[in-house]
Design a protein around this motif. Structure first.
Motif, PDB file in Angstrom:
ATOM      1  N   ASP A 188      -2.165  -3.656   3.257  1.00 16.93           N
ATOM      2  CA  ASP A 188      -3.453  -3.469   3.929  1.00 16.93           C
ATOM      3  C   ASP A 188      -4.567  -4.344   3.375  1.00 16.93           C
ATOM      4  O   ASP A 188      -5.708  -4.266   3.828  1.00 16.93           O
ATOM      5  CB  ASP A 188      -3.885  -1.998   3.872  1.00 16.93           C
ATOM      6  CG  ASP A 188      -3.971  -1.459   2.443  1.00 16.93           C
ATOM      7  OD1 ASP A 188      -3.796  -2.237   1.489  1.00 16.93           O
ATOM      8  OD2 ASP A 188      -4.210  -0.241   2.295  1.00 16.93           O
TER       9      ASP A 188
ATOM     10  N   ARG B 119       2.959  -1.934   8.179  1.00 15.87           N
ATOM     11  CA  ARG B 119       2.456  -0.650   7.673  1.00 15.87           C
ATOM     12  C   ARG B 119       2.437  -0.599   6.150  1.00 15.87           C
ATOM     13  O   ARG B 119       1.897   0.349   5.571  1.00 15.87           O
ATOM     14  CB  ARG B 119       3.336   0.491   8.181  1.00 15.87           C
ATOM     15  CG  ARG B 119       3.444   0.588   9.701  1.00 15.87           C
ATOM     16  CD  ARG B 119       4.405   1.692  10.095  1.00 15.87           C
ATOM     17  NE  ARG B 119       4.602   1.765  11.552  1.00 15.87           N
ATOM     18  CZ  ARG B 119       5.423   2.624  12.153  1.00 15.87           C
ATOM     19  NH1 ARG B 119       6.140   3.473  11.408  1.00 15.87           N
ATOM     20  NH2 ARG B 119       5.546   2.626  13.470  1.00 15.87           N
TER      21      ARG B 119
ATOM     22  N   SER C  24      -7.946  -5.588   7.936  1.00 16.20           N
ATOM     23  CA  SER C  24      -8.673  -5.301   9.174  1.00 16.20           C
ATOM     24  C   SER C  24      -9.808  -6.293   9.440  1.00 16.20           C
ATOM     25  O   SER C  24     -10.289  -6.400  10.573  1.00 16.20           O
ATOM     26  CB  SER C  24      -9.245  -3.881   9.118  1.00 16.20           C
ATOM     27  OG  SER C  24     -10.107  -3.728   7.997  1.00 16.20           O
TER      28      SER C  24
ATOM     29  N   CYS D 172       0.803  -1.227   0.000  1.00 18.30           N
ATOM     30  CA  CYS D 172       0.000   0.000   0.000  1.00 18.30           C
ATOM     31  C   CYS D 172       0.837   1.280   0.000  1.00 18.30           C
ATOM     32  O   CYS D 172       0.284   2.373  -0.120  1.00 18.30           O
ATOM     33  CB  CYS D 172      -0.971   0.006   1.176  1.00 18.30           C
ATOM     34  SG  CYS D 172      -0.189  -0.031   2.805  1.00 18.30           S
TER      35      CYS D 172
ATOM     36  N   PRO E  77      -9.809  -6.255   3.017  1.00 21.41           N
ATOM     37  CA  PRO E  77      -8.985  -5.491   3.956  1.00 21.41           C
ATOM     38  C   PRO E  77      -8.415  -6.380   5.056  1.00 21.41           C
ATOM     39  O   PRO E  77      -9.120  -7.250   5.592  1.00 21.41           O
ATOM     40  CB  PRO E  77      -9.961  -4.457   4.534  1.00 21.41           C
ATOM     41  CG  PRO E  77     -11.039  -4.323   3.496  1.00 21.41           C
ATOM     42  CD  PRO E  77     -11.174  -5.694   2.902  1.00 21.41           C
TER      43      PRO E  77
END
Length: 203
Positions: free
Chosen positions: A78, A75, A121, A62, A119
């Motif tokens: 994603d 980081r 997440s 990302c 995602p």
């Protein structure tokens, strides 16, 4: 966009192909012309008689980075998808016997079907994701990302020492045991945590 693939990242797959266990990640690449999206059919190439499916988790980079420390690697991606690393096993065997690169066996047109991305997440832990593939309704491969020799963050840290990662790059993270040949007329279905993400035919 570039596609970076990790070979020999699951011990049981190393053993089923009688390969040597590596002391660092085995890296190869595919061109963007290998990508198949939207469950488009895979067309069996004329130059091979032994195409194998290898189901893998695929992470999407990302943001740009190089010399990424492992502790910061999370980081840099994603989203995750399911991919198939189609391999012309007969071509690969001949190349390996001669000590030559695998490009022709791994990077041919359509050799990288990829599902829609999800995602990160939505998962509790990227290193605890179940995935599988069915061939004509029969499960052939199933794995969990916890079985990787090198986890996603380790892979990103290693690759970025040599190759700058850029937004949109894809990393195929390796395949578990159970790879098997496909033939014209076969139906391939792929799943992450039981959700069907791949569903296409071999033509």
């Amino acid at each position: 966009m570039k596609i970076i693939c990790i070979g020999r990242n699951y011990v049981d797959h190393i053993e089923e192909l009688n390969n040597e266990r590596p002391d660092q990640p085995v890296i190869f690449s595919k061109p963007d012309t290998a990508v198949l999206r939207n469950n488009a059919p895979f067309y069996y190439p004329a130059f091979s008689n032994d195409i194998h499916h290898e189901v893998e988790l695929v992470v999407k980079i990302c943001k740009e980075g190089k010399y990424i420390q492992e502790k910061f690697a999370s980081r840099y991606y994603d989203e995750v998808a399911l991919g198939i690393d189609f391999t012309a096993r007969d071509v690969q065997t001949k190349l390996k016997e001669k000590g030559l690169p695998w490009d022709l066996a791994k990077g041919f047109n359509g050799s990288a079907p990829i599902s829609e991305f999800t995602p990160i997440s939505e998962f509790e832990d990227i290193q605890n994701i179940n995935f599988s593939v069915k061939l004509n309704g029969e499960e052939k491969q199933n794995g969990n990302s916890s079985m990787m020799l090198w986890n996603v963050n380790e892979i990103i840290a290693f690759v970025s020492k040599y190759i700058t990662l850029r937004k949109g790059d894809l990393i195929f993270t390796g395949t578990p045991k159970g790879v098997s040949p496909v033939t014209i007329g076969d139906k391939i279905e792929g799943f992450i945590e039981g959700k069907k993400l791949l569903d296409f035919e071999v033509k």
